[in-house]
Design a protein around this motif. Sequence first.
Motif, PDB file in Angstrom:
ATOM      1  N   MET A  37       0.828  -1.209   0.000  1.00  0.00           N
ATOM      2  CA  MET A  37       0.000   0.000   0.000  1.00  0.00           C
ATOM      3  C   MET A  37       0.866   1.265   0.000  1.00  0.00           C
ATOM      4  N   ALA A  38       2.003   1.215   0.680  1.00  0.00           N
ATOM      5  CA  ALA A  38       2.908   2.365   0.687  1.00  0.00           C
ATOM      6  C   ALA A  38       3.470   2.618  -0.714  1.00  0.00           C
ATOM      7  N   VAL A  39       3.832   1.567  -1.428  1.00  0.00           N
ATOM      8  CA  VAL A  39       4.317   1.718  -2.803  1.00  0.00           C
ATOM      9  C   VAL A  39       3.205   2.272  -3.688  1.00  0.00           C
ATOM     10  N   ALA A  40       1.995   1.751  -3.538  1.00  0.00           N
ATOM     11  CA  ALA A  40       0.863   2.245  -4.335  1.00  0.00           C
ATOM     12  C   ALA A  40       0.615   3.725  -4.053  1.00  0.00           C
ATOM     13  N   TRP A  41       0.649   4.111  -2.795  1.00  0.00           N
ATOM     14  CA  TRP A  41       0.436   5.523  -2.461  1.00  0.00           C
ATOM     15  C   TRP A  41       1.558   6.384  -3.042  1.00  0.00           C
ATOM     16  N   TRP A  42       2.798   5.948  -2.906  1.00  0.00           N
ATOM     17  CA  TRP A  42       3.938   6.744  -3.340  1.00  0.00           C
ATOM     18  C   TRP A  42       3.925   6.977  -4.852  1.00  0.00           C
ATOM     19  N   PHE A  43       3.632   5.936  -5.629  1.00  0.00           N
ATOM     20  CA  PHE A  43       3.735   6.046  -7.079  1.00  0.00           C
ATOM     21  C   PHE A  43       2.421   6.357  -7.788  1.00  0.00           C
ATOM     22  N   VAL A  44       1.281   6.210  -7.099  1.00  0.00           N
ATOM     23  CA  VAL A  44      -0.014   6.476  -7.732  1.00  0.00           C
ATOM     24  C   VAL A  44      -0.782   7.558  -6.962  1.00  0.00           C
ATOM     25  N   GLY A  45      -1.013   7.352  -5.693  1.00  0.00           N
ATOM     26  CA  GLY A  45      -1.822   8.280  -4.908  1.00  0.00           C
ATOM     27  C   GLY A  45      -1.223   9.657  -4.757  1.00  0.00           C
ATOM     28  N   ARG A  46       0.058   9.723  -4.484  1.00  0.00           N
ATOM     29  CA  ARG A  46       0.728  11.013  -4.286  1.00  0.00           C
ATOM     30  C   ARG A  46       0.711  11.869  -5.553  1.00  0.00           C
ATOM     31  N   PRO A  47       1.043  11.307  -6.725  1.00  0.00           N
ATOM     32  CA  PRO A  47       0.949  12.122  -7.942  1.00  0.00           C
ATOM     33  C   PRO A  47      -0.483  12.563  -8.262  1.00  0.00           C
ATOM     34  N   LEU A  48      -1.467  11.702  -7.994  1.00  0.00           N
ATOM     35  CA  LEU A  48      -2.853  12.097  -8.241  1.00  0.00           C
ATOM     36  C   LEU A  48      -3.277  13.229  -7.318  1.00  0.00           C
ATOM     37  N   ARG A  49      -2.850  13.192  -6.075  1.00  0.00           N
ATOM     38  CA  ARG A  49      -3.164  14.266  -5.136  1.00  0.00           C
ATOM     39  C   ARG A  49      -2.495  15.573  -5.572  1.00  0.00           C
ATOM     40  N   ARG A  50      -1.256  15.498  -6.039  1.00  0.00           N
ATOM     41  CA  ARG A  50      -0.548  16.676  -6.530  1.00  0.00           C
ATOM     42  C   ARG A  50      -1.268  17.254  -7.752  1.00  0.00           C
ATOM     43  N   GLU A  51      -1.750  16.371  -8.630  1.00  0.00           N
ATOM     44  CA  GLU A  51      -2.484  16.827  -9.810  1.00  0.00           C
ATOM     45  C   GLU A  51      -3.772  17.551  -9.408  1.00  0.00           C
ATOM     46  N   ARG A  52      -4.528  16.984  -8.479  1.00  0.00           N
ATOM     47  CA  ARG A  52      -5.767  17.640  -8.022  1.00  0.00           C
ATOM     48  C   ARG A  52      -5.464  19.008  -7.414  1.00  0.00           C
ATOM     49  N   ARG A  53      -4.405  19.098  -6.624  1.00  0.00           N
ATOM     50  CA  ARG A  53      -4.035  20.372  -6.005  1.00  0.00           C
ATOM     51  C   ARG A  53      -3.639  21.402  -7.071  1.00  0.00           C
ATOM     52  N   LEU A  54      -2.867  20.981  -8.071  1.00  0.00           N
ATOM     53  CA  LEU A  54      -2.484  21.896  -9.147  1.00  0.00           C
ATOM     54  C   LEU A  54      -3.700  22.362  -9.937  1.00  0.00           C
ATOM     55  N   LEU A  55      -4.620  21.454 -10.232  1.00  0.00           N
ATOM     56  CA  LEU A  55      -5.814  21.828 -10.987  1.00  0.00           C
ATOM     57  C   LEU A  55      -6.680  22.810 -10.203  1.00  0.00           C
ATOM     58  N   ALA A  56      -6.646  22.708  -8.891  1.00  0.00           N
ATOM     59  CA  ALA A  56      -7.468  23.593  -8.057  1.00  0.00           C
ATOM     60  C   ALA A  56      -6.808  24.946  -7.812  1.00  0.00           C
ATOM     61  N   THR A  57      -5.489  24.976  -7.685  1.00  0.00           N
ATOM     62  CA  THR A  57      -4.828  26.213  -7.255  1.00  0.00           C
ATOM     63  C   THR A  57      -3.760  26.728  -8.210  1.00  0.00           C
ATOM     64  N   GLY A  58      -3.423  25.963  -9.247  1.00  0.00           N
ATOM     65  CA  GLY A  58      -2.338  26.360 -10.136  1.00  0.00           C
ATOM     66  C   GLY A  58      -2.707  27.518 -11.044  1.00  0.00           C
ATOM     67  N   ARG A  59      -1.692  28.128 -11.605  1.00  0.00           N
ATOM     68  CA  ARG A  59      -1.871  29.255 -12.523  1.00  0.00           C
ATOM     69  C   ARG A  59      -2.089  28.703 -13.934  1.00  0.00           C
ATOM     70  N   LEU A  60      -3.065  29.268 -14.653  1.00  0.00           N
ATOM     71  CA  LEU A  60      -3.420  28.814 -15.993  1.00  0.00           C
ATOM     72  C   LEU A  60      -2.358  29.230 -17.014  1.00  0.00           C
ATOM     73  N   ALA A  61      -2.066  28.318 -17.941  1.00  0.00           N
ATOM     74  CA  ALA A  61      -1.150  28.598 -19.054  1.00  0.00           C
ATOM     75  C   ALA A  61      -1.556  27.709 -20.227  1.00  0.00           C
ATOM     76  N   HIS A  62      -1.007  27.998 -21.386  1.00  0.00           N
ATOM     77  CA  HIS A  62      -1.200  27.158 -22.559  1.00  0.00           C
ATOM     78  C   HIS A  62       0.083  26.376 -22.778  1.00  0.00           C
ATOM     79  N   ALA A  63      -0.069  25.210 -23.392  1.00  0.00           N
ATOM     80  CA  ALA A  63       1.105  24.393 -23.689  1.00  0.00           C
ATOM     81  C   ALA A  63       0.880  23.660 -25.002  1.00  0.00           C
ATOM     82  N   THR A  64       1.978  23.302 -25.628  1.00  0.00           N
ATOM     83  CA  THR A  64       1.937  22.513 -26.852  1.00  0.00           C
ATOM     84  C   THR A  64       2.503  21.137 -26.535  1.00  0.00           C
TER      85      THR A  64
END
Length: 167
Positions: free
Chosen positions: A59-86
């Motif tokens: 479970m620790a490996v699953a959290w480290w490699f899957v859960g933690r990045p998903l949580r970081r993504e949700r936080r960025l989508l909620a609070t990050g600054r908008l930009a365009h990318a190619t």
Amino acid sequence: MRAWVIVVLAIVAGVVGAWLGYWAGHALGWTTNAVWPQQIGGGDRAILLSILVSFASVMAVAWWFVGRPLRRERRLLATGRLAHATVRKAWPTGLSARDAAGKTRKQLGFELEVHPNGGGAYTVHTTDMVDAAAVDAFAPGVEVNVRYDPAHPERVAVESLAALSPA
């Protein structure tokens, strides 16, 4: 990271966790007929501890490699600054999951050229979970909306295809 690498790491963590859990039980006097470090004997409590530590390790490996990045993504989508990318490159990592609505999401690896408002363009490598039906839309040259952390501009989350964004 490729999905098979995460699976191998989880298996290794489970085996090591089981071994450590059993010998921790041995140190607590919960084993019978065991000789450190190679001969495992009996002992219900040591075996139960071995199973619990093995499960916790996986479970620790699953959290480290899957859960933690998903949580970081949700936080960025909620609070990050908008930009365009190619999108310069996109590739499947092999990881997929179902969201709360039951829709399948697949993880893609990206090489993006980010164009922040008021700043110079820069290149980042990131992974992101996208709707399985939209995987083919993330081809090289496609414009996407991203959110990034101004304090750490290399942390980027793909918000949507630029054509799908509300005007």
